[in-house]
Write a protein that holds these residues in place. Structure first.
Motif, mmCIF file in Angstrom:
data_model
loop_
_atom_site.group_PDB
_atom_site.id
_atom_site.type_symbol
_atom_site.label_atom_id
_atom_site.label_comp_id
_atom_site.label_asym_id
_atom_site.label_seq_id
_atom_site.Cartn_x
_atom_site.Cartn_y
_atom_site.Cartn_z
ATOM 1 N N PHE A 54 14.269 -7.953 -4.914
ATOM 2 C CA PHE A 54 13.204 -7.623 -3.442
ATOM 3 C C PHE A 54 14.162 -8.234 -2.035
ATOM 4 O O PHE A 54 13.828 -7.679 -1.300
ATOM 5 C CB PHE A 54 12.166 -7.771 -3.939
ATOM 6 C CG PHE A 54 12.243 -6.896 -5.272
ATOM 7 C CD1 PHE A 54 11.386 -5.812 -5.176
ATOM 8 C CD2 PHE A 54 11.920 -8.046 -6.680
ATOM 9 C CE1 PHE A 54 11.010 -4.845 -5.649
ATOM 10 C CE2 PHE A 54 11.287 -7.172 -8.026
ATOM 11 C CZ PHE A 54 11.261 -5.393 -7.405
ATOM 12 N N VAL A 86 0.677 -6.132 9.044
ATOM 13 C CA VAL A 86 1.162 -4.684 7.841
ATOM 14 C C VAL A 86 1.074 -3.836 8.324
ATOM 15 O O VAL A 86 2.015 -2.780 8.931
ATOM 16 C CB VAL A 86 2.184 -5.583 6.456
ATOM 17 C CG1 VAL A 86 2.983 -4.464 6.465
ATOM 18 C CG2 VAL A 86 2.808 -6.647 6.613
ATOM 19 N N GLY A 115 -1.309 -3.400 10.039
ATOM 20 C CA GLY A 115 -1.370 -2.089 11.724
ATOM 21 C C GLY A 115 -0.601 -2.268 12.046
ATOM 22 O O GLY A 115 -0.175 -1.607 12.935
ATOM 23 N N ASN A 116 0.982 -3.004 11.882
ATOM 24 C CA ASN A 116 1.737 -2.529 12.611
ATOM 25 C C ASN A 116 2.541 -1.457 12.160
ATOM 26 O O ASN A 116 3.607 -0.345 12.820
ATOM 27 C CB ASN A 116 2.168 -3.823 11.670
ATOM 28 C CG ASN A 116 2.261 -5.049 13.698
ATOM 29 O OD1 ASN A 116 1.985 -5.446 13.931
ATOM 30 N ND2 ASN A 116 3.080 -6.553 12.745
ATOM 31 N N PHE A 117 2.510 -1.046 10.570
ATOM 32 C CA PHE A 117 3.863 -0.338 10.230
ATOM 33 C C PHE A 117 3.601 1.472 8.880
ATOM 34 O O PHE A 117 4.596 1.568 8.382
ATOM 35 C CB PHE A 117 4.640 -1.059 9.324
ATOM 36 C CG PHE A 117 5.307 -2.313 10.100
ATOM 37 C CD1 PHE A 117 6.420 -1.680 11.318
ATOM 38 C CD2 PHE A 117 5.678 -3.445 9.478
ATOM 39 C CE1 PHE A 117 6.623 -2.854 12.133
ATOM 40 C CE2 PHE A 117 5.878 -4.138 10.554
ATOM 41 C CZ PHE A 117 6.460 -4.217 11.983
ATOM 42 N N ASN A 171 2.262 3.441 10.280
ATOM 43 C CA ASN A 171 2.460 4.479 10.313
ATOM 44 C C ASN A 171 4.074 5.353 10.718
ATOM 45 O O ASN A 171 4.277 6.252 11.223
ATOM 46 C CB ASN A 171 2.133 5.166 11.787
ATOM 47 C CG ASN A 171 0.089 5.222 11.789
ATOM 48 O OD1 ASN A 171 -0.313 5.774 11.079
ATOM 49 N ND2 ASN A 171 0.064 4.654 12.625
ATOM 50 N N VAL A 172 4.674 3.827 10.768
ATOM 51 C CA VAL A 172 5.999 3.807 10.436
ATOM 52 C C VAL A 172 6.636 4.245 9.483
ATOM 53 O O VAL A 172 7.711 5.160 8.324
ATOM 54 C CB VAL A 172 6.521 2.832 10.589
ATOM 55 C CG1 VAL A 172 8.296 2.982 11.024
ATOM 56 C CG2 VAL A 172 6.472 2.503 12.493
ATOM 57 N N SER A 173 6.629 3.449 8.026
ATOM 58 C CA SER A 173 6.486 3.871 6.860
ATOM 59 C C SER A 173 5.422 3.272 5.697
ATOM 60 O O SER A 173 5.187 2.234 5.459
ATOM 61 C CB SER A 173 8.024 3.071 6.512
ATOM 62 O OG SER A 173 8.585 3.205 5.528
ATOM 63 N N GLY A 230 5.343 3.752 2.750
ATOM 64 C CA GLY A 230 6.057 4.059 1.255
ATOM 65 C C GLY A 230 6.696 2.196 1.046
ATOM 66 O O GLY A 230 6.472 1.621 0.607
ATOM 67 N N VAL A 231 6.856 1.464 2.455
ATOM 68 C CA VAL A 231 6.920 0.424 2.561
ATOM 69 C C VAL A 231 6.023 -1.189 2.324
ATOM 70 O O VAL A 231 5.877 -1.497 2.212
ATOM 71 C CB VAL A 231 7.873 -0.260 4.686
ATOM 72 C CG1 VAL A 231 8.091 -1.726 4.148
ATOM 73 C CG2 VAL A 231 9.408 0.483 3.922
ATOM 74 N N ASN A 245 4.708 -0.702 -1.336
ATOM 75 C CA ASN A 245 5.819 -1.186 -2.449
ATOM 76 C C ASN A 245 5.489 -2.705 -1.819
ATOM 77 O O ASN A 245 5.116 -3.865 -2.793
ATOM 78 C CB ASN A 245 7.030 -0.751 -1.864
ATOM 79 C CG ASN A 245 6.913 0.591 -2.643
ATOM 80 O OD1 ASN A 245 6.526 0.831 -3.604
ATOM 81 N ND2 ASN A 245 7.973 1.306 -1.940
ATOM 82 N N THR A 246 5.125 -3.215 -0.732
ATOM 83 C CA THR A 246 4.667 -4.193 0.099
ATOM 84 C C THR A 246 3.786 -5.228 -0.973
ATOM 85 O O THR A 246 4.168 -6.486 -0.993
ATOM 86 C CB THR A 246 5.484 -4.772 1.342
ATOM 87 O OG1 THR A 246 5.967 -4.164 1.551
ATOM 88 C CG2 THR A 246 5.143 -6.105 1.917
ATOM 89 N N VAL A 304 3.825 -4.018 -5.436
ATOM 90 C CA VAL A 304 4.843 -4.580 -5.735
ATOM 91 C C VAL A 304 5.330 -6.219 -5.500
ATOM 92 O O VAL A 304 5.722 -7.047 -6.286
ATOM 93 C CB VAL A 304 6.424 -3.745 -5.743
ATOM 94 C CG1 VAL A 304 7.327 -4.594 -6.737
ATOM 95 C CG2 VAL A 304 6.087 -2.274 -6.069
ATOM 96 N N LEU A 305 5.094 -6.488 -4.302
ATOM 97 C CA LEU A 305 5.568 -7.618 -3.962
ATOM 98 C C LEU A 305 4.879 -8.773 -4.509
ATOM 99 O O LEU A 305 4.529 -9.608 -5.227
ATOM 100 C CB LEU A 305 6.412 -7.577 -2.839
ATOM 101 C CG LEU A 305 8.271 -8.027 -2.829
ATOM 102 C CD1 LEU A 305 8.105 -6.510 -3.468
ATOM 103 C CD2 LEU A 305 8.283 -8.145 -0.741
#
Lengths: 257, 257, 257
Positions: free
Chosen positions: B107, B157, B159-161, B163-165, B167-168, B171-172, B175-176
């Motif tokens: 990962f 995460v 708040g930042n992302f 709308n960007v991804s 999926g990330v 999964n973060t 899964v992580l």
């Protein structure tokens, strides 16, 4: 560039017929599979790279062969190192210089790159009768130290990182700057050259200012540095070079009176 | 360090004569070709690295073997992983910990590094009779979650992302942080240790602040972190470590009352 | 996903029994050693990656196979390229597109990655009867040039770097933007897609703004770009993607009216 040599084995066979065994020809480095799978790339390599970039006078073929070798060691491209070592030797790089380049890059790109390089080119050295006793030993006489420059470097690193990692600070001084950099088997200008090539290839522009300045202090010209960037674009990829260009620009401008 | 073992095969042969089959000796990891092609490097490895760095008390040999293994996985140096896995096992890293390190680094450095590592060390596991059922399974009981820390991480995460991804972000979390990091087969301190080593080796200092803090929250001392930087300079190259030093300095200073 | 295929050789044997020889199944890409050495990773790959990420509708399987291939070329993971090339062909990527991807990545990630890729997938092309004359040649008719965009790009690069490296400036114009980018064998949207994937995988977020904008000008949607980031986290590692996310966020926001 008298003829195309497609593999080390073919070159070895030809060595029975005529000297020099390895023509000084970068064409010898392109695997035949490229023309099978990406014919357009084979044409670009032939035209833009081998006929084009390699033939530019701004950087000597010997220097091009040396920075290409350094780039491939940095990228752990072990499968192509033998033919590139042969090319470098044919272009005037000495066995001692290749040996010292590998040692230098062990410290500047990681031990495993250097050990893989040693394994990859051992057959080339064996074939050409280059033995360990022909190569620089562990404890040669050292070049003189620029004591003022070393004192300034040490003060900066001590001031910044003595409390962070005393081991790094000590090893950087004792192993790298008081010893490795003073080894005579690779001229300071060339030692800097392979180090800067490695920093560009590894995507480390932040570490480049110090070493590009040092390279130019050691005799590398601005024209040669610019030509190296153009050359490395092919071997390390355009983005690595575009990340290095602003650093080079800044260094060049700061050195212009 | 009783004797030099130059290859896995030689070590296997010796195992008929005497136990332990693999001495806990980093010398076993240096290919013989280094002395042929770069005798100076062989001397540096012997002196500065094996007698010097590996012997420093600031980081345990077991931790050094583990972070070296993590560094080599990250750099895709598959050809040397077998001998380094053997060294790590001899130094006290358990098979479960090696297995979890590979999973963690899938990962944190990309799946292909982990699959190449699995292929490289499968013969070592087979030779030592380590079977899949001896290794942590897919669904162990999980360590408790630090819910406050996880809520803060997720809020940042999201708040930042978000709308960007999306999926990330999902999964973060799933899964992580709700799963992988809570697996008990590798202690949180060690899971952080191999992750920080991977970030240094991959040239990702920007991602290091979070994970070095987490490592120290999980028990890694400042002295150990500094010693790891010194150790990794040899295996990942000086420039990678010099890019990581300012981040470590900042983390250390921010944690000092 | 009809069945698990564990190796190219097994797939070849099966091709005698049933068509298609290669199921369009990313499971075919996971080496068996993973289950031996890291059973937890095999379970994560099965669940989170193959059943999870690959099945998300936000990015087509064909695009996923293409960006995975581009990522592995960039990372020099030559040992897994054959099976991923087969997967890409089964997922609808054409031989011409694979060939052009390799050529594109020679320039954007370095020649050695491309030559290693050519060597790795030559057997796949041979097995499927794909000959050089089936692939795009050196001098196809070129796509029309966006002259305004090219003039702006050239002015910026000239202004910044003409005195630093005239060779880079000239090659970037003549070889890359007036020629390579205009080759019709890979649609501009796909050429941008593999280039952005390569920049993410190589850890070059600073070079991503230009190319992600270009990709979206060429038709890549924001949803697809976000899904690519999620997909690449598995193949290039989470930290590479977390370094790319802020750049993607900035590009997305700047394009939102």
């Amino acid at each position: 560039m008298p003829r195309k040599i497609t593999s080390l084995t073919a070159a070895s066979a030809l060595s029975l017929l005529a000297a020099p065994a390895f023509a000084e020809d970068p064409r010898s480095t392109l695997p035949g599979a490229v023309a099978q799978v990406a014919p357009a790339l084979a044409a670009y390599a032939e035209g833009a790279l081998f006929d084009g970039e390699w033939a530019q006078a701004a950087l000597a073929p010997r220097d091009r062969a040396l920075v290409t070798f350094a780039t491939l060691v940095t990228r752990h491209e072990a499968d192509t190192l033998a033919v590139h070592a042969a090319l470098a030797l044919d272009a005037g790089v000495t066995p001692a210089e290749l040996s010292e380049t590998i040692t230098q890059l062990a410290f500047y790109t990681g031990l495993g790159n250097a050990t893989a390089a040693a394994q990859a080119i051992a057959p080339v050295f064996a074939e050409r009768g280059i033995a360990p006793e022909d190569l620089p030993g562990a404890t040669p006489g050292l070049l003189p130290l620029n004591e003022a420059a070393e004192a300034a470097r040490e003060a900066t690193v001590q001031g910044n990182f003595a409390n962070v990692s005393p081991g790094v600070v000590a090893n950087t001084r004792e192993v790298l700057f008081l010893d490795l950099w003073r080894r005579p088997g690779l001229a300071p200008r060339d030692r800097s050259l392979v180090t800067v090539a490695a920093l560009i290839a590894a995507g480390q522009p932040a570490q480049m200012t110090f070493h590009l300045n040092r390279a130019m202090d050691n005799g590398l010209t601005q024209e040669e540095a610019g030509a190296m960037l153009s050359h490395l674009a092919f071997y390390a990829g355009w983005p690595r070079v575009f990340s290095a260009l602003p650093v080079a620009k800044q260094v060049f401008e700061a050195r212009t009176p």
